[in-house]
Write an enzyme that holds these catalytic residues in place. Structure first.
Site, PDB file in Angstrom:
ATOM      1  N   GLY A 209      34.458 -81.347  88.614  1.00  7.70           N
ATOM      2  CA  GLY A 209      34.580 -81.537  90.056  1.00  7.70           C
ATOM      3  C   GLY A 209      33.898 -80.388  90.767  1.00  7.70           C
ATOM      4  O   GLY A 209      34.380 -79.257  90.735  1.00  7.70           O
ATOM      5  N   MET A 210      32.767 -80.675  91.403  1.00 10.90           N
ATOM      6  CA  MET A 210      31.949 -79.632  92.043  1.00 10.90           C
ATOM      7  C   MET A 210      32.194 -79.652  93.550  1.00 10.90           C
ATOM      8  O   MET A 210      32.036 -80.691  94.196  1.00 10.90           O
ATOM      9  CB  MET A 210      30.470 -79.864  91.758  1.00 10.90           C
ATOM     10  N   SER A 211      32.559 -78.503  94.103  1.00  8.37           N
ATOM     11  CA  SER A 211      32.905 -78.423  95.526  1.00  8.37           C
ATOM     12  C   SER A 211      31.871 -77.691  96.358  1.00  8.37           C
ATOM     13  O   SER A 211      31.969 -77.652  97.576  1.00  8.37           O
ATOM     14  CB  SER A 211      34.245 -77.706  95.680  1.00  8.37           C
ATOM     15  N   GLY A 212      30.885 -77.088  95.695  1.00  5.70           N
ATOM     16  CA  GLY A 212      29.959 -76.227  96.411  1.00  5.70           C
ATOM     17  C   GLY A 212      30.440 -74.797  96.466  1.00  5.70           C
ATOM     18  O   GLY A 212      29.886 -73.974  97.197  1.00  5.70           O
TER      19      GLY A 212
ATOM     20  N   VAL B 268      31.966 -71.173  94.229  1.00  4.11           N
ATOM     21  CA  VAL B 268      31.586 -70.393  93.057  1.00  4.11           C
ATOM     22  C   VAL B 268      32.426 -70.741  91.829  1.00  4.11           C
ATOM     23  O   VAL B 268      31.929 -70.709  90.695  1.00  4.11           O
ATOM     24  CB  VAL B 268      31.672 -68.881  93.362  1.00  4.11           C
ATOM     25  N   ASP B 269      33.694 -71.099  92.020  1.00  2.51           N
ATOM     26  CA  ASP B 269      34.574 -71.354  90.883  1.00  2.51           C
ATOM     27  C   ASP B 269      34.150 -72.587  90.087  1.00  2.51           C
ATOM     28  O   ASP B 269      34.091 -72.552  88.857  1.00  2.51           O
ATOM     29  CB  ASP B 269      36.021 -71.505  91.356  1.00  2.51           C
ATOM     30  N   SER B 270      33.860 -73.686  90.777  1.00  4.02           N
ATOM     31  CA  SER B 270      33.419 -74.888  90.065  1.00  4.02           C
ATOM     32  C   SER B 270      32.021 -74.697  89.494  1.00  4.02           C
ATOM     33  O   SER B 270      31.689 -75.250  88.435  1.00  4.02           O
ATOM     34  CB  SER B 270      33.477 -76.112  90.989  1.00  4.02           C
TER      35      SER B 270
ATOM     36  N   CYS C 172      46.488 -83.610  97.825  1.00  2.00           N
ATOM     37  CA  CYS C 172      45.102 -83.897  97.461  1.00  2.00           C
ATOM     38  C   CYS C 172      44.914 -83.814  95.950  1.00  2.00           C
ATOM     39  O   CYS C 172      44.260 -84.672  95.345  1.00  2.00           O
ATOM     40  CB  CYS C 172      44.157 -82.940  98.172  1.00  2.00           C
TER      41      CYS C 172
ATOM     42  N   CYS D 142      41.658 -78.226 104.649  1.00  2.00           N
ATOM     43  CA  CYS D 142      40.234 -78.563 104.663  1.00  2.00           C
ATOM     44  C   CYS D 142      39.847 -79.493 105.804  1.00  2.00           C
ATOM     45  O   CYS D 142      38.804 -79.319 106.420  1.00  2.00           O
ATOM     46  CB  CYS D 142      39.826 -79.165 103.321  1.00  2.00           C
TER      47      CYS D 142
END
Length: 367
Positions: free
Chosen positions: A12-15, A17-19, A103, A200
């Site tokens: 799951g990529m959120s934009g 740094v962690d993902s 979420c 968010c």
């Protein structure tokens, strides 16, 4: 060839740094890695709300850098129905829900997980949460992240045992400094990107201004514990227990002259109740009830258990005894009084580093 080489993982990529670093770490472990960017909120992306065009652009950049394929999907309808509408309903009756937990439960570890496994033929999913999945003695556990300042197990207590076994959390064994250093060495665009904070779908807007578009403002009175009117409010939904700022009753001089705090909300009469002093007995709780209790471990609780509980994110763990009730509800007896426990928030239970599960606080018992 190791077993990992035949495993396909959708990150799951959120934009963020962690993902981004999670995807790279999995590559180094030999997994076949692909990314998925979820758009969960329909809004004007130019206003810098979450799931914005800039986040998607950053995600594309990271995936190009790492050489992985990026999928995109729109879960806005699912988010609206299963997260935002529930959030509004809870607020409208005076409770204070946590949309991040909702979420995770309804979107990331339900719709995303199902889509990745069924439609993208993945074996596992991964996210950038600071938690650890530990497999030991043929059992799987949800463990706090190594970086206690970033630990996010509080937000993941709704994971079922089956879901946990389908998830990986690559950065859970690292601290934030290490994660950013990896991103810098890889020259990832997200290396110095600030962490997202707040709710968010509200973004940088003021909470009251945003929520008032969906929940009508109903002005009412603020009373003291003796029933005397001491001020006015703009709608009980916009206040939370223990709140001091924004009451506009600082000029009311009574008793010990200490600041005023919200100690209760009477939604049926649209009345806010305030008292003086941060340690007022009506703000201190020694026990509470949870409903909708969910366990990460395989089985529900059947006998009393001594453990610790966290009643809000970043609040300290408190020693407690939990007792199972009917319908998977719990009664929680605290070792020491706790300030401003709030209905609608989640209580999450731990045995040392292990996250057991949690539930929604529905009733509190004052000292």
């Amino acid at each position: 060839m190791s077993f990992n080489h035949i495993k396909k993982v959708i990150v799951g990529m959120s934009g963020g740094v962690d993902s981004s670093v999670s995807a790279w770490l999995l590559q180094q472990q030999g997994y076949k890695v692909e990314g998925l960017f979820m758009k969960n909120w329909e809004d004007d992306d130019s206003t810098e709300q979450c799931a914005s065009a800039s986040d998607l652009s950053d995600t594309h950049s990271v995936c190009d850098n790492l050489g992985i394929y990026l999928h995109t999907i729109n879960f806005s309808k699912e988010y609206w129905e299963n997260v935002f509408q529930v959030f509004l309903q809870e607020y409208s009756v005076g409770r204070t829900p946590n949309p991040d937990i909702l979420c995770n439960k309804e979107i990331k570890f339900k719709y995303f997980l199902e889509f990745a496994l069924q439609d993208l033929d993945a074996d596992l999913i991964a996210t950038g949460h600071y938690v650890r999945r530990v497999d030991m003695n043929k059992k799987t556990y949800l463990i706090r992240g190594v970086d206690r300042n970033k630990d996010q197990s509080y937000f993941l207590y709704t994971l079922s045992y089956k879901q946990l076994k389908q998830c990986l959390f690559p950065v859970g064994t690292l601290n934030k400094f290490q994660v950013r250093n990896i991103a810098k060495k890889l020259n990832l665009i997200t290396a110095n990107k600030k962490d997202s904070t707040g709710i968010c779908f509200i973004g940088k807007r003021k909470f009251k201004d945003f929520i008032s578009k969906y929940i009508p403002i109903r002005p009412g009175v603020i009373i003291d514990i003796n029933g005397n009117t001491i001020g006015a409010h703009q709608g009980v939904s916009f206040y939370t227990l223990g709140q001091r700022k924004g009451l506009k009753i600082g000029g009311v001089k009574q008793g010990n002259g200490q600041p005023w705090y919200v100690i209760d909300k009477d939604t049926s009469n649209n009345t806010l109740i305030a008292a003086q002093g941060r340690n007022h007995p009506r703000l201190m709780s020694i026990a509470f009830i949870t409903e909708q209790t969910q366990w990460v471990k395989r089985d529900a609780l059947t006998s009393p258990l001594h453990c610790t509980v966290k009643t809000r994110y970043r609040h300290p763990d408190i020693q407690c005894q939990i007792y199972p009730l009917l319908n998977n509800n719990l009664k929680v007896i605290l070792k020491i009084p706790v300030l401003a426990i709030t209905p609608g928030q989640s209580a999450v239970f731990y045995l040392k580093e292990r996250c057991l599960g949690g539930g929604i606080i529905t009733k509190i018992y004052h000292c």
